[in-house]
Design a protein around this motif. Structure first.
Motif, PDB file in Angstrom:
ATOM      1  N   GLY A 196       0.812  -1.213   0.000  1.00 42.53           N
ATOM      2  CA  GLY A 196       0.000   0.000   0.000  1.00 42.53           C
ATOM      3  C   GLY A 196       0.838   1.252   0.000  1.00 42.53           C
ATOM      4  N   GLU A 197       0.174   2.355   0.247  1.00 45.11           N
ATOM      5  CA  GLU A 197       0.808   3.665   0.177  1.00 45.11           C
ATOM      6  C   GLU A 197       1.968   3.776   1.174  1.00 45.11           C
ATOM      7  OE1 GLU A 197      -0.593   8.244   1.053  1.00 45.11           O
ATOM      8  OE2 GLU A 197      -1.945   6.931  -0.095  1.00 45.11           O
ATOM      9  N   GLY A 198       3.106   4.233   0.677  1.00 39.31           N
ATOM     10  CA  GLY A 198       4.272   4.429   1.525  1.00 39.31           C
ATOM     11  C   GLY A 198       5.141   3.205   1.680  1.00 39.31           C
ATOM     12  N   LEU A 199       4.730   2.074   1.137  1.00 41.83           N
ATOM     13  CA  LEU A 199       5.518   0.840   1.228  1.00 41.83           C
ATOM     14  C   LEU A 199       6.163   0.564  -0.132  1.00 41.83           C
ATOM     15  CD1 LEU A 199       3.041  -1.400   3.264  1.00 41.83           C
ATOM     16  CD2 LEU A 199       5.179  -0.405   4.092  1.00 41.83           C
ATOM     17  N   ALA A 200       7.476   0.685  -0.190  1.00 40.23           N
ATOM     18  CA  ALA A 200       8.187   0.457  -1.453  1.00 40.23           C
ATOM     19  C   ALA A 200       8.120  -1.008  -1.875  1.00 40.23           C
ATOM     20  CB  ALA A 200       9.645   0.912  -1.318  1.00 40.23           C
ATOM     21  N   GLU A 201       8.040  -1.891  -0.918  1.00 48.56           N
ATOM     22  CA  GLU A 201       7.922  -3.318  -1.190  1.00 48.56           C
ATOM     23  C   GLU A 201       6.997  -3.937  -0.163  1.00 48.56           C
ATOM     24  OE1 GLU A 201      11.922  -4.744   1.228  1.00 48.56           O
ATOM     25  OE2 GLU A 201      11.964  -4.605  -0.965  1.00 48.56           O
ATOM     26  N   PRO A 202       6.440  -5.096  -0.452  1.00 53.32           N
ATOM     27  CA  PRO A 202       5.495  -5.707   0.488  1.00 53.32           C
ATOM     28  C   PRO A 202       6.110  -5.921   1.872  1.00 53.32           C
ATOM     29  CG  PRO A 202       5.417  -6.825  -1.629  1.00 53.32           C
ATOM     30  CD  PRO A 202       6.590  -5.883  -1.686  1.00 53.32           C
ATOM     31  N   LEU A 203       5.294  -5.699   2.869  1.00 56.76           N
ATOM     32  CA  LEU A 203       5.684  -5.964   4.247  1.00 56.76           C
ATOM     33  C   LEU A 203       5.272  -7.399   4.567  1.00 56.76           C
ATOM     34  CD1 LEU A 203       6.814  -4.690   6.867  1.00 56.76           C
ATOM     35  CD2 LEU A 203       4.478  -4.015   7.437  1.00 56.76           C
ATOM     36  N   ARG A 204       6.261  -8.255   4.758  1.00 54.58           N
ATOM     37  CA  ARG A 204       5.990  -9.680   4.949  1.00 54.58           C
ATOM     38  C   ARG A 204       6.170 -10.039   6.428  1.00 54.58           C
ATOM     39  NH1 ARG A 204       5.834 -11.387  -0.298  1.00 54.58           N
ATOM     40  NH2 ARG A 204       7.101 -10.204  -1.798  1.00 54.58           N
ATOM     41  N   LEU A 205       5.077 -10.458   7.040  1.00 54.07           N
ATOM     42  CA  LEU A 205       5.081 -10.819   8.453  1.00 54.07           C
ATOM     43  C   LEU A 205       4.711 -12.287   8.587  1.00 54.07           C
ATOM     44  CD1 LEU A 205       3.097  -7.720   9.800  1.00 54.07           C
ATOM     45  CD2 LEU A 205       5.577  -7.997   9.700  1.00 54.07           C
ATOM     46  N   ARG A 206       5.494 -13.026   9.375  1.00 52.00           N
ATOM     47  CA  ARG A 206       5.238 -14.439   9.582  1.00 52.00           C
ATOM     48  C   ARG A 206       5.123 -14.721  11.077  1.00 52.00           C
ATOM     49  NH1 ARG A 206       4.393 -13.332   5.259  1.00 52.00           N
ATOM     50  NH2 ARG A 206       5.083 -14.283   3.288  1.00 52.00           N
ATOM     51  N   ALA A 207       4.319 -15.732  11.405  1.00 51.89           N
ATOM     52  CA  ALA A 207       4.037 -16.022  12.809  1.00 51.89           C
ATOM     53  C   ALA A 207       5.261 -16.474  13.583  1.00 51.89           C
ATOM     54  CB  ALA A 207       2.943 -17.085  12.905  1.00 51.89           C
ATOM     55  N   ASP A 208       6.253 -17.043  12.905  1.00 54.50           N
ATOM     56  CA  ASP A 208       7.429 -17.503  13.636  1.00 54.50           C
ATOM     57  C   ASP A 208       8.381 -16.367  13.971  1.00 54.50           C
ATOM     58  OD1 ASP A 208       7.996 -17.087  10.975  1.00 54.50           O
ATOM     59  OD2 ASP A 208       9.427 -18.747  10.818  1.00 54.50           O
ATOM     60  N   THR A 209       8.286 -15.248  13.233  1.00 47.75           N
ATOM     61  CA  THR A 209       9.177 -14.116  13.499  1.00 47.75           C
ATOM     62  C   THR A 209       8.442 -12.895  14.056  1.00 47.75           C
ATOM     63  OG1 THR A 209       8.953 -13.427  11.182  1.00 47.75           O
ATOM     64  CG2 THR A 209      10.854 -14.816  11.750  1.00 47.75           C
ATOM     65  N   HIS A 210       7.177 -12.724  13.688  1.00 49.49           N
ATOM     66  CA  HIS A 210       6.375 -11.585  14.167  1.00 49.49           C
ATOM     67  C   HIS A 210       4.996 -12.075  14.622  1.00 49.49           C
ATOM     68  CE1 HIS A 210       9.293  -9.837  11.288  1.00 49.49           C
ATOM     69  NE2 HIS A 210       9.315  -8.812  12.117  1.00 49.49           N
ATOM     70  N   PRO A 211       4.948 -12.953  15.604  1.00 51.31           N
ATOM     71  CA  PRO A 211       3.660 -13.558  15.987  1.00 51.31           C
ATOM     72  C   PRO A 211       2.629 -12.550  16.464  1.00 51.31           C
ATOM     73  CG  PRO A 211       5.343 -14.027  17.639  1.00 51.31           C
ATOM     74  CD  PRO A 211       6.058 -13.430  16.475  1.00 51.31           C
ATOM     75  N   VAL A 212       3.043 -11.567  17.264  1.00 51.10           N
ATOM     76  CA  VAL A 212       2.088 -10.596  17.812  1.00 51.10           C
ATOM     77  C   VAL A 212       1.464  -9.765  16.697  1.00 51.10           C
ATOM     78  CG1 VAL A 212       1.815  -8.603  19.331  1.00 51.10           C
ATOM     79  CG2 VAL A 212       3.262 -10.513  20.041  1.00 51.10           C
ATOM     80  N   HIS A 213       2.301  -9.319  15.752  1.00 51.14           N
ATOM     81  CA  HIS A 213       1.803  -8.494  14.659  1.00 51.14           C
ATOM     82  C   HIS A 213       0.878  -9.284  13.741  1.00 51.14           C
ATOM     83  CE1 HIS A 213       4.287  -5.345  16.054  1.00 51.14           C
ATOM     84  NE2 HIS A 213       5.429  -5.819  15.598  1.00 51.14           N
ATOM     85  N   VAL A 214       1.210 -10.533  13.479  1.00 46.35           N
ATOM     86  CA  VAL A 214       0.370 -11.365  12.620  1.00 46.35           C
ATOM     87  C   VAL A 214      -1.008 -11.544  13.246  1.00 46.35           C
ATOM     88  CG1 VAL A 214       0.055 -13.684  11.671  1.00 46.35           C
ATOM     89  CG2 VAL A 214       2.281 -12.562  11.499  1.00 46.35           C
ATOM     90  N   VAL A 215      -1.044 -11.859  14.533  1.00 54.46           N
ATOM     91  CA  VAL A 215      -2.317 -12.030  15.230  1.00 54.46           C
ATOM     92  C   VAL A 215      -3.120 -10.733  15.184  1.00 54.46           C
ATOM     93  CG1 VAL A 215      -3.393 -12.406  17.479  1.00 54.46           C
ATOM     94  CG2 VAL A 215      -1.526 -13.880  16.747  1.00 54.46           C
TER      95      VAL A 215
END
Length: 216
Positions: free
Chosen positions: A44-63
């Motif tokens: 989306g706007e302001g993101l030069a590339e996709p923001l990739r979040l995975r449960a094993d590295t960013h569990p709180v954000h994914v939830v």
């Protein structure tokens, strides 16, 4: 202890993926014996590339991100706000493992509160009932803390659905104005009471005068 908490949050994220799949799509849900590892991609706007979040590295954000869409019903509003009132758009793709399962468009700065749009076309051959939904008040802050370049909001309430700019209207934050309005209202009330008393007094005086004349 930290490892146990990470495993717990990861399991919750997997469960949320299953919940989203069962609630969001129009077709019948297929139960999985074991929830796959959850993940989300954000563009989306302001993101030069996709923001990739995975449960094993960013569990709180994914939830937290999945929680923004896991409450949606099967049908929403057919039409949403005008394009000029939507603000920046952020598309999230919910993944099970590395396989895209669902996609949603999030509008955290929409006029009147955050909005979620679920397109009919979903990843792969999946289809859903397209519709607009009121988003959670926490949408903007959830996206920001996950890495989306949004301004921080300090006056929104966590959780809940609907609204999203300012929970308390700007005018209500002016105590002097409130006091002036209260005094003016009190003054109008006192004047009304005085007028009522004068009418009652005049009526009683007229009745007394009439009775006095008849008794002479």
């Amino acid at each position: 202890m930290v490892r146990r908490m990470r495993r717990l949050v990861t399991a919750v994220a997997g469960g949320l993926v299953v919940a989203v799949l069962s609630l969001g799509l129009a077709g019948p849900a297929k139960a999985a014996p074991k929830p796959p590892l959850a993940g989300v991609d954000i563009t989306g706007e302001g993101l030069a590339e996709p923001l990739r979040l995975r449960a094993d590295t960013h569990p709180v954000h994914v939830v937290a991100i999945i929680d923004q869409v896991n409450f949606l019903g099967r049908t929403g509003q057919a039409t949403g706000p005008k394009a000029a009132a939507l603000g920046p758009k952020y598309t999230i793709v919910v993944l099970a493992g590395e396989e895209p399962k669902q996609t949603y468009d999030l509008y955290p700065k929409a006029v009147g509160g955050p909005r979620v749009y679920r397109p009919a076309k979903q990843p792969g051959a999946r289809k859903a009932t397209a519709g607009w939904f009121l988003g959670r008040l926490s949408m903007s802050e959830t996206l920001r803390t996950a890495g989306v370049p949004l301004e921080r909001q300090l006056d929104t309430v966590s959780g809940g659905v609907g609204g999203g700019e300012r929970v308390i209207p700007e005018d209500s934050l002016n105590p002097a104005k409130d006091i002036d309005e209260a005094l003016a209202e009190l003054q109008r009330l006192l004047l009304l009471n005085v007028a009522v008393m004068l009418v009652i007094t005049a009526g009683l005086a007229g009745i007394a005068l009439l009775i006095r004349r008849r008794t002479r």
